[in-house]
Design a protein around this motif. Structure first.
Motif, PDB file in Angstrom:
ATOM      1  N   LEU A   1      73.078-106.239 -57.189  1.00 49.00           N
ATOM      2  CA  LEU A   1      73.558-106.255 -58.560  1.00 49.00           C
ATOM      3  C   LEU A   1      73.900-104.852 -59.059  1.00 49.00           C
ATOM      4  O   LEU A   1      73.190-103.888 -58.777  1.00 49.00           O
ATOM      5  CB  LEU A   1      72.494-106.849 -59.487  1.00 49.00           C
ATOM      6  N   SER A   2      74.972-104.763 -59.813  1.00 49.12           N
ATOM      7  CA  SER A   2      75.256-103.538 -60.550  1.00 49.12           C
ATOM      8  C   SER A   2      74.316-103.484 -61.749  1.00 49.12           C
ATOM      9  O   SER A   2      74.208-104.449 -62.509  1.00 49.12           O
ATOM     10  CB  SER A   2      76.707-103.536 -61.046  1.00 49.12           C
ATOM     11  N   VAL A   3      73.633-102.364 -61.920  1.00 46.39           N
ATOM     12  CA  VAL A   3      72.726-102.220 -63.059  1.00 46.39           C
ATOM     13  C   VAL A   3      73.238-101.148 -64.031  1.00 46.39           C
ATOM     14  O   VAL A   3      72.467-100.570 -64.793  1.00 46.39           O
ATOM     15  CB  VAL A   3      71.291-101.881 -62.589  1.00 46.39           C
ATOM     16  N   GLU A   4      74.535-100.915 -63.997  1.00 48.87           N
ATOM     17  CA  GLU A   4      75.131 -99.908 -64.879  1.00 48.87           C
ATOM     18  C   GLU A   4      74.890-100.229 -66.350  1.00 48.87           C
ATOM     19  O   GLU A   4      74.570 -99.351 -67.155  1.00 48.87           O
ATOM     20  CB  GLU A   4      76.625 -99.796 -64.609  1.00 48.87           C
TER      21      GLU A   4
ATOM     22  N   ILE B   1      73.464-109.738 -68.817  1.00 44.25           N
ATOM     23  CA  ILE B   1      73.069-108.432 -68.303  1.00 44.25           C
ATOM     24  C   ILE B   1      72.256-108.587 -67.020  1.00 44.25           C
ATOM     25  O   ILE B   1      71.311-109.379 -66.957  1.00 44.25           O
ATOM     26  CB  ILE B   1      72.276-107.633 -69.364  1.00 44.25           C
ATOM     27  N   ASN B   2      72.654-107.847 -65.992  1.00 46.23           N
ATOM     28  CA  ASN B   2      71.936-107.847 -64.724  1.00 46.23           C
ATOM     29  C   ASN B   2      70.654-107.037 -64.828  1.00 46.23           C
ATOM     30  O   ASN B   2      70.620-105.983 -65.480  1.00 46.23           O
ATOM     31  CB  ASN B   2      72.797-107.229 -63.623  1.00 46.23           C
ATOM     32  N   ILE B   3      69.619-107.513 -64.135  1.00 49.33           N
ATOM     33  CA  ILE B   3      68.370-106.762 -64.053  1.00 49.33           C
ATOM     34  C   ILE B   3      68.012-106.615 -62.574  1.00 49.33           C
ATOM     35  O   ILE B   3      67.734-107.600 -61.886  1.00 49.33           O
ATOM     36  CB  ILE B   3      67.230-107.447 -64.814  1.00 49.33           C
ATOM     37  N   GLY B   4      68.052-105.388 -62.091  1.00 46.16           N
ATOM     38  CA  GLY B   4      67.760-105.131 -60.692  1.00 46.16           C
ATOM     39  C   GLY B   4      67.322-103.699 -60.474  1.00 46.16           C
ATOM     40  O   GLY B   4      67.064-102.956 -61.427  1.00 46.16           O
ATOM     41  N   THR B   5      67.263-103.308 -59.212  1.00 47.79           N
ATOM     42  CA  THR B   5      66.821-101.968 -58.852  1.00 47.79           C
ATOM     43  C   THR B   5      67.981-101.055 -58.487  1.00 47.79           C
ATOM     44  O   THR B   5      67.831 -99.839 -58.461  1.00 47.79           O
ATOM     45  CB  THR B   5      65.856-102.019 -57.657  1.00 47.79           C
TER      46      THR B   5
END
Length: 317
Positions: A284-287, A242-246
């Motif tokens: 990053l996609s944070v969907e 899982i991506n973690i970003g803004t």
């Protein structure tokens, strides 16, 4: 990937590997603020995680309920290009020893901190988790990226073979308290903070920045990352990457001017295009994370202001 809303027992035995680093210290701050009172940490002198036997014995003795694996060797473009063997060897050893020791002692829940550099250099933007291993990596940090990909695959393999729940969190570029402000080994944002401050103190009329200034980058305040990691662990998110970003990014040029404004340096920026830019864009996609009910709260400007205050404190340490 599912979420089952299961808050951790505040007395659960939690190991934070790498607690003196930027990410690890943020995790400890976040856990302590939430009332967790059984957090176990060890310095590198007390426990070298590259030592398989000592790591295994430590886990056997402690018998943790949860593990946050934030211990790693990290650095910016210069460090990644200069210490390529160190970056791949040390990170492979640390993650392999910790993940296997966790499994061997019955740890069901572990969160492995990776990096957005695991994705191909020319990934479609924003980068989705499914982009992993779909193309060549950025050469400037390939050894580090390969080590982190190995950590992802270790977690995935233990989950499949042994039924563990080892989650892999891929954070975007981070900054904040306890960052590395060394100009040779640090990342771009802390390096810019130091350069702007020193230029201001010296009374310079310009500041040199590596590269063309055109690459786009995403930045997250490290306490937001810690909040996301604890959120995922508390809610027992099932296995996965899982991506973690803004969800937003800025050019290096825009970033440099924002840092200069916050620091109070009113000179000009000179970009040294002879130095490498790295990946052209990395957002990053944070969907997936948003669907689980979490989003970052700290704006870039506010975060840089807090980071600069931390840098000033570091000058007195």
């Amino acid at each position: 990937m599912t979420i089952t809303s299961k808050v951790l027992d505040r007395s659960a035995k939690i190991y934070v590997a790498g607690h003196l680093g930027m990410v690890g210290s943020a995790l400890v701050r976040r856990l302590e603020a939430d009332g967790y009172d059984n957090i176990i940490v060890r310095t590198r002198v007390e426990l070298d995680l590259m030592d398989q036997a000592r790591t295994a014995a430590f886990f056997e003795e402690q018998r943790f309920d949860y593990v946050f694996l934030a211990a790693a060797l990290t650095g910016g473009i210069h460090a990644n290009q200069t210490y390529r063997a160190d970056f791949i060897y040390r990170n492979l050893m640390i993650e392999a020893n910790v993940i296997h020791a966790a499994y061997s002692t019955g740890v069901k829940n572990l969160l492995f901190l990776g990096s957005s550099c695991i994705y191909p250099r020319d990934s479609a933007q924003p980068i989705h988790e499914e982009s992993l291993l779909t193309g060549p990596l950025e050469q400037t940090n390939e050894p580090y990226a390969i080590a982190k990909i190995a950590g992802v695959k270790l977690c995935e393999s233990y989950n499949r073979q042994y039924g563990t729940n080892y989650l892999c969190a891929m954070p975007t570029n981070l900054y904040g308290p306890n960052d590395n402000y060394d100009l040779q080994t640090g990342h771009v944002l802390p390096a810019l903070i130091r350069k702007a401050h020193e230029a201001k103190v010296r009374g310079d009329n310009q500041m040199t920045v590596w590269g063309s200034g055109q690459p786009m980058r995403e930045f997250m305040y490290v306490d937001d990352l810690a909040d996301a990691c604890v959120y995922l662990m508390e809610n027992d998110v099932s296995e996965g990457l899982i991506n973690i970003g803004t969800g937003t990014d800025v050019s290096i040029s825009e970033l440099a001017h924002t840092v200069m404004e916050i620091v109070g340096f009113d000179g000009k920026v000179v970009f040294d295009a002879s130095k490498p830019d790295g990946t052209p864009r990395k957002l990053l996609s944070v969907e997936r994370l948003s669907a689980l009910g979490w989003q970052a709260e700290t704006s870039l400007r506010d975060g840089i202001g807090m980071a600069y205050a931390d840098y000033l404190k570091s000058l007195d340490r």
